[in-house]
Each structure stands twice: as C-alpha cells, then as structure tokens.
Design a protein around this motif. Structure first.
Motif, PDB file in Angstrom:
ATOM      1  N   GLY A   1      42.906  31.673  42.572  1.00 19.29           N
ATOM      2  CA  GLY A   1      43.186  30.099  42.426  1.00 19.29           C
ATOM      3  C   GLY A   1      41.686  29.741  42.159  1.00 19.29           C
ATOM      4  N   LYS A   2      40.598  30.600  42.426  1.00 19.31           N
ATOM      5  CA  LYS A   2      39.193  30.158  41.949  1.00 19.31           C
ATOM      6  C   LYS A   2      39.045  30.836  41.231  1.00 19.31           C
ATOM      7  CE  LYS A   2      39.427  28.308  46.295  1.00 19.31           C
ATOM      8  NZ  LYS A   2      40.441  28.009  46.425  1.00 19.31           N
ATOM      9  N   ILE A   3      37.781  30.834  40.135  1.00 16.40           N
ATOM     10  CA  ILE A   3      37.416  30.624  38.855  1.00 16.40           C
ATOM     11  C   ILE A   3      36.145  31.025  39.114  1.00 16.40           C
ATOM     12  CG2 ILE A   3      37.563  30.315  36.424  1.00 16.40           C
ATOM     13  CD1 ILE A   3      40.628  29.110  36.197  1.00 16.40           C
ATOM     14  N   LEU A   4      35.441  31.975  38.769  1.00 18.62           N
ATOM     15  CA  LEU A   4      34.146  32.214  38.381  1.00 18.62           C
ATOM     16  C   LEU A   4      33.710  33.070  37.149  1.00 18.62           C
ATOM     17  CD1 LEU A   4      31.014  33.036  39.331  1.00 18.62           C
ATOM     18  CD2 LEU A   4      32.084  35.471  39.436  1.00 18.62           C
ATOM     19  N   ILE A   5      32.732  31.675  36.614  1.00 16.98           N
ATOM     20  CA  ILE A   5      32.489  32.420  35.174  1.00 16.98           C
ATOM     21  C   ILE A   5      31.282  32.552  35.791  1.00 16.98           C
ATOM     22  CG2 ILE A   5      32.018  30.427  33.177  1.00 16.98           C
ATOM     23  CD1 ILE A   5      34.083  28.017  34.039  1.00 16.98           C
TER      24      ILE A   5
ATOM     25  N   LYS B   1      53.347  29.476  35.426  1.00 19.04           N
ATOM     26  CA  LYS B   1      54.359  29.682  36.220  1.00 19.04           C
ATOM     27  C   LYS B   1      53.425  31.188  36.973  1.00 19.04           C
ATOM     28  CE  LYS B   1      58.305  29.466  31.867  1.00 19.04           C
ATOM     29  NZ  LYS B   1      59.130  29.761  31.250  1.00 19.04           N
ATOM     30  N   ASP B   2      52.724  31.116  36.619  1.00 17.94           N
ATOM     31  CA  ASP B   2      51.633  32.625  37.279  1.00 17.94           C
ATOM     32  C   ASP B   2      50.939  32.070  38.335  1.00 17.94           C
ATOM     33  OD1 ASP B   2      52.647  34.940  35.413  1.00 17.94           O
ATOM     34  OD2 ASP B   2      51.802  33.492  33.860  1.00 17.94           O
ATOM     35  N   ILE B   3      50.379  30.750  38.315  1.00 21.92           N
ATOM     36  CA  ILE B   3      49.639  30.537  39.797  1.00 21.92           C
ATOM     37  C   ILE B   3      50.070  29.522  40.956  1.00 21.92           C
ATOM     38  CG2 ILE B   3      47.491  30.837  38.424  1.00 21.92           C
ATOM     39  CD1 ILE B   3      47.700  28.245  37.387  1.00 21.92           C
ATOM     40  N   GLU B   4      49.515  29.182  41.705  1.00 20.13           N
ATOM     41  CA  GLU B   4      50.653  28.180  42.796  1.00 20.13           C
ATOM     42  C   GLU B   4      49.826  26.622  42.496  1.00 20.13           C
ATOM     43  OE1 GLU B   4      49.766  29.998  46.492  1.00 20.13           O
ATOM     44  OE2 GLU B   4      51.221  31.640  46.210  1.00 20.13           O
TER      45      GLU B   4
ATOM     46  N   ILE C   1      42.002  37.688  48.284  1.00 18.14           N
ATOM     47  CA  ILE C   1      42.914  38.553  46.936  1.00 18.14           C
ATOM     48  C   ILE C   1      43.309  39.840  47.530  1.00 18.14           C
ATOM     49  CG2 ILE C   1      40.593  37.242  45.654  1.00 18.14           C
ATOM     50  CD1 ILE C   1      40.336  40.527  45.142  1.00 18.14           C
ATOM     51  N   GLU C   2      44.901  39.564  46.099  1.00 15.56           N
ATOM     52  CA  GLU C   2      45.151  41.352  46.499  1.00 15.56           C
ATOM     53  C   GLU C   2      45.688  42.051  45.313  1.00 15.56           C
ATOM     54  OE1 GLU C   2      50.074  41.888  48.138  1.00 15.56           O
ATOM     55  OE2 GLU C   2      49.122  40.105  49.374  1.00 15.56           O
ATOM     56  N   GLU C   3      45.820  42.847  45.541  1.00 20.44           N
ATOM     57  CA  GLU C   3      46.345  43.596  44.138  1.00 20.44           C
ATOM     58  C   GLU C   3      46.956  44.802  44.753  1.00 20.44           C
ATOM     59  OE1 GLU C   3      42.581  45.395  42.573  1.00 20.44           O
ATOM     60  OE2 GLU C   3      43.105  47.321  43.759  1.00 20.44           O
ATOM     61  N   PHE C   4      48.599  45.495  44.660  1.00 21.66           N
ATOM     62  CA  PHE C   4      49.231  46.159  44.398  1.00 21.66           C
ATOM     63  C   PHE C   4      49.544  46.766  46.335  1.00 21.66           C
ATOM     64  CE2 PHE C   4      46.178  48.052  40.940  1.00 21.66           C
ATOM     65  CZ  PHE C   4      46.604  46.987  39.957  1.00 21.66           C
ATOM     66  N   GLY C   5      49.753  45.102  46.398  1.00 22.38           N
ATOM     67  CA  GLY C   5      50.072  45.130  48.041  1.00 22.38           C
ATOM     68  C   GLY C   5      49.496  45.011  48.493  1.00 22.38           C
TER      69      GLY C   5
ATOM     70  N   ASN D   1      46.200  39.411  42.067  1.00 20.17           N
ATOM     71  CA  ASN D   1      45.837  37.863  41.832  1.00 20.17           C
ATOM     72  C   ASN D   1      44.089  38.259  41.239  1.00 20.17           C
ATOM     73  OD1 ASN D   1      44.957  38.723  44.264  1.00 20.17           O
ATOM     74  ND2 ASN D   1      46.249  37.421  46.118  1.00 20.17           N
ATOM     75  N   HIS D   2      43.905  38.815  41.217  1.00 16.65           N
ATOM     76  CA  HIS D   2      42.995  39.162  40.540  1.00 16.65           C
ATOM     77  C   HIS D   2      42.195  39.578  39.194  1.00 16.65           C
ATOM     78  CE1 HIS D   2      40.631  42.772  41.497  1.00 16.65           C
ATOM     79  NE2 HIS D   2      41.648  43.388  42.530  1.00 16.65           N
ATOM     80  N   PHE D   3      41.587  39.057  38.167  1.00 12.26           N
ATOM     81  CA  PHE D   3      41.436  39.833  36.889  1.00 12.26           C
ATOM     82  C   PHE D   3      40.714  39.086  35.774  1.00 12.26           C
ATOM     83  CE2 PHE D   3      45.422  37.026  37.825  1.00 12.26           C
ATOM     84  CZ  PHE D   3      45.464  36.037  36.489  1.00 12.26           C
ATOM     85  N   TYR D   4      40.402  39.076  34.723  1.00 10.48           N
ATOM     86  CA  TYR D   4      39.502  38.930  34.113  1.00 10.48           C
ATOM     87  C   TYR D   4      40.470  37.583  33.265  1.00 10.48           C
ATOM     88  CZ  TYR D   4      35.524  41.454  35.308  1.00 10.48           C
ATOM     89  OH  TYR D   4      33.904  41.975  35.830  1.00 10.48           O
ATOM     90  N   LEU D   5      40.038  36.956  33.045  1.00  4.77           N
ATOM     91  CA  LEU D   5      40.591  35.819  31.853  1.00  4.77           C
ATOM     92  C   LEU D   5      40.116  35.758  31.048  1.00  4.77           C
ATOM     93  CD1 LEU D   5      41.205  32.467  33.812  1.00  4.77           C
ATOM     94  CD2 LEU D   5      42.759  34.230  33.234  1.00  4.77           C
ATOM     95  N   VAL D   6      38.507  35.779  30.298  1.00  7.31           N
ATOM     96  CA  VAL D   6      37.973  35.588  29.669  1.00  7.31           C
ATOM     97  C   VAL D   6      37.286  37.671  29.517  1.00  7.31           C
ATOM     98  CG1 VAL D   6      36.586  35.258  27.484  1.00  7.31           C
ATOM     99  CG2 VAL D   6      37.983  33.933  28.766  1.00  7.31           C
ATOM    100  N   PHE D   7      37.372  38.256  28.434  1.00  4.88           N
ATOM    101  CA  PHE D   7      35.909  39.753  29.006  1.00  4.88           C
ATOM    102  C   PHE D   7      35.893  39.959  27.287  1.00  4.88           C
ATOM    103  CE2 PHE D   7      35.079  44.219  29.463  1.00  4.88           C
ATOM    104  CZ  PHE D   7      35.062  44.439  30.267  1.00  4.88           C
ATOM    105  N   ALA D   8      34.283  38.910  27.504  1.00  6.97           N
ATOM    106  CA  ALA D   8      33.709  38.707  26.661  1.00  6.97           C
ATOM    107  C   ALA D   8      33.528  38.768  25.059  1.00  6.97           C
ATOM    108  CB  ALA D   8      32.311  39.959  27.238  1.00  6.97           C
TER     109      ALA D   8
END
Length: 395
Positions: A109-113, A141-144, A178-182, A87-94
């Motif tokens: 659930g938080k966004i860092l620009i 469908k992917d966010i709470e 945050i969480e990744e792969f458990g 549940n953490h990843f890049y939405l925009v990679f420049a």
C-alpha cells in the motif's frame, strides 16, 4: 552503443552540453539513439531512451511515452502470479522496464520511488501523478485501497545515502508490515538508507523453499534483517542460526520473528560477529547444518580491513563446507555487476578443486519475476547465486 543502455564518461560524453535534457547520439552516417542526459552523475552521463524512430518527435512526445511505459510496467506485474503470494515487489525495474534510472517498490500500500539520475528532477511531479494513476487503474483488483499522494516516498540514490522522504511533509518515517509466502516482515521507510528487506531476493526465497523444507537446520551468514532465517523458521526448521556484524540488524530480525506468532523463538540463535568468526566458533563446537546461506556484500569492512566478496570465498568456502552435514546444501551469492556468473562459477569451482572440497554445483539463481534483466546489460544483472551440494550421490 552495442545494446548497452548507459553512456559513461569518455571523450564523447564529456562534450555533452550541461543544459541539454535530451541528446541525440549520432555517428558519421545517422542518429542512432535518444539519450536522457545526467550531467551531475560521476560516471553515467546519459541513459538510452530509444534506439529507433524519429528522435525529434520522441522528444516532443516524451511525456506521453513515459505514461505508456509506466502503465506497461505496472501491467506486467498484474499479469504475473507472484504478486498473489506477496504484497511487496518492484513495479518498475529501471532499464529492464525501459524507464532508465528509476526503481519503484510496492510495499503493502506504500510506494517507494528511487531515482538514480538527476534527469528525473524536472519530471518528478509528472512521474508521481501518472504512477499513482496507473497503479490505481491497472492494479485495482490487486490492492485493498487506492494509492494517494501521502503514500508516496521519494529517495535519491546517491553517495549521500539519505533516507527516503514522504510526499506528506508531516510524515517523517513509517513502519510497514509486508508479507510474502505466508511470512511477515517489518520494513521502515524514511529512517534509514535501506528499508529492511531485499525485494530482489524474494523470487529466490520462493525457489529454494522445497530445499529448505528438506532441511532441519540453517546457518544464515551475512543475514541482514533475516528474511531467509524467518522463512526457514516459518517452514518448521528445528534450528536456525543467524550471523551478522550489526546488532541493530539482528534486533530487527528478532522483531521480524515476533511478527510471526507461529514461530518458536527458541529455535533461533543470533550471532553478532563476522561470518568467519562465527564459522570458526561453530567449528570448535562441531555443530553442523543441513543448509548454509552466504550472501556477503560485494565489498565490506569490519573496521579493520576492507574485503572483496569474490576473493573472500577462497577462505569462506572451506569453512562453509566444514559447517555442513554429510549431505548438506549451501547457496553462495555474489552481488555485483562487476562479476559475471561465469566468473563467479569459475572461482567457486577453482576453490572446490584447489581445496579438494566434496561440493558439487547443482543450480544457478538469477534475478527474475519482478526484477527482469536486459541482455547485454551486466549492471542490471548484478545478483547471482549457486546451489552447492555436499557428497552428492546423483552426480
């Protein structure tokens, strides 16, 4: 331009008028690119927005085109399977997402620009509004919960190294789980320049999972807040040693371990010292590891001298080899666009040959998944890793 999306300071760019937002680059025959101007940047004076079409019309339709590019970037993430495992990843990679000079992190659930060019100052509110809209519509469908303005953090990535600021003026900083792969980790935005995890390493942590599962022990050099260490402990390794010069980073690592109750803390050891000092200390104890991870900063200082990561591998690699078990594995990284994979691989092979080390290069790691890179743009392809195997019998 030859496909490179940055216009650096030279005799051509120094003639740009400081008040121009957009610049149409031309040669003697015709215009060939539309540029976003950034007169305040020391080196990168403009970035490519487009290399084809009617550039004057594109200036007029810039806002609409920006909306389209934001939605396309967000949609690419929702169409990928990896966001179901973290549940953490890049939405925009420049530049890789055709939105120059902007990185956007999704952090549970938080966004860092993060803005890397002052051009975006004039479009900041417009960018935020349309990013929120795209995320809420495309990722529903992917966010709470829907993203609102209070969940947006802005950071100017500059030499001043200031932390991010929340769009809600009443919020100074926020701890986020945050969480990744458990595996769970703590990140903090608004307090420090960096927020506590390298998201661009997430896909590599996924790729090395099977190798880690086959190991019993890990030595994590330059561990930062210990993402690889916590992953290894989660996978059940019996011994994990984490090395870093920073006590606060190691304390952060301990908090990350505490977030995962299934982890046995007694299997972990923190070593607050330089990587070289740790390797020397371990050599004196004859302690060996099945796996070593070495991810040095491209340039660093221990207070006495400044070192270069690529040059340092000539001394570090024999020490890493000495710390490995008979058939152990190591992943060595370089984190700078100034060194290509070929140059890195050649340097490692040269050191292996000169020092007569029983190491074989078996795999290569690049940025991937939510961190794509463009061909012909080495600045966007900064992270490289090599998997080394000791006394490999399959060669």
């Amino acid at each position: 331009i030859k496909g490179h999306p940055w216009i650096t300071l030279d005799q051509y760019s120094e003639k740009f008028h400081p008040k121009d937002k957009f610049i149409v680059a031309s040669n003697r025959r015709k215009p060939f690119a539309l540029l976003l101007h950034d007169p305040t940047h020391l080196n990168v004076k403009a970035r490519v927005w487009s290399t084809g079409g009617n550039f004057q019309n594109q200036i007029k339709s810039f806002k609409n085109d920006l909306i389209t590019r934001i939605r396309q970037a967000v949609k690419r993430r929702t169409e990928s399977t990896y966001i179901k495992d973290r549940n953490h990843f890049y939405l925009v990679f420049a530049e890789a997402d055709n939105i120059p000079g902007v990185l956007v992190h999704y952090l549970n659930g938080k966004i860092l620009i993060q803005f890397y060019m002052t051009f975006w100052d004039q479009y900041r509110e417009f960018f935020i509004q349309n990013l929120i809209k795209a995320v809420n519509e495309v990722m529903k469908k992917d966010i709470e919960d829907e993203i609102d303005y209070e969940n947006i953090w802005i950071q100017e990535r500059s030499a001043l190294k200031e932390p991010a600021k929340c769009s809600d003026p009443n919020t100074s900083f926020r701890n986020i789980e945050i969480e990744e792969f458990g595996v769970k980790y703590k990140v903090t935005i608004g307090k420090y320049y960096d927020h506590g995890i390298y998201t661009d390493m997430s896909s590599i942590r996924s790729r090395i999972e099977n190798d880690l599962k086959g190991a019993k022990s890990l030595l994590n050099l330059f561990c930062y807040t210990g993402a690889f260490s916590v992953q290894a402990l989660h996978l059940g390794l019996e011994k994990v040693n984490s090395v870093d010069l920073s006590g606060p980073y190691l304390e952060w690592l301990e908090k990350n371990i505490e977030l995962n109750p299934s982890i046995d803390k007694s299997k972990h050891t923190s070593m607050e010292m330089s990587a070289k000092d740790a390797l020397k200390k371990l050599k004196g104890t004859d302690e060996k590891f099945d796996f070593v991870i070495c991810d040095p900063p491209s340039s660093s200082s221990d207070g006495n001298k400044r070192t270069n990561a690529l040059a340092e591998y000539k001394e570090l690699l024999p020490m890493i080899d000495n710390a490995l078990t008979d058939h152990g594995k190591a992943i060595v990284f370089i984190n700078t666009h100034t060194c290509t994979m070929k140059k890195f691989e050649d340097k490692i092979r040269q050191t292996i040959t000169q020092k007569k080390l029983p190491l074989i290069i078996k795999n290569k790691y690049y940025l991937s998944q939510d961190c794509p890179y463009k061909k012909g743009f080495p600045e966007g392809n900064y992270l490289k890793g090599l998997l080394l195997i000791k006394n490999d019998s399959s060669k």
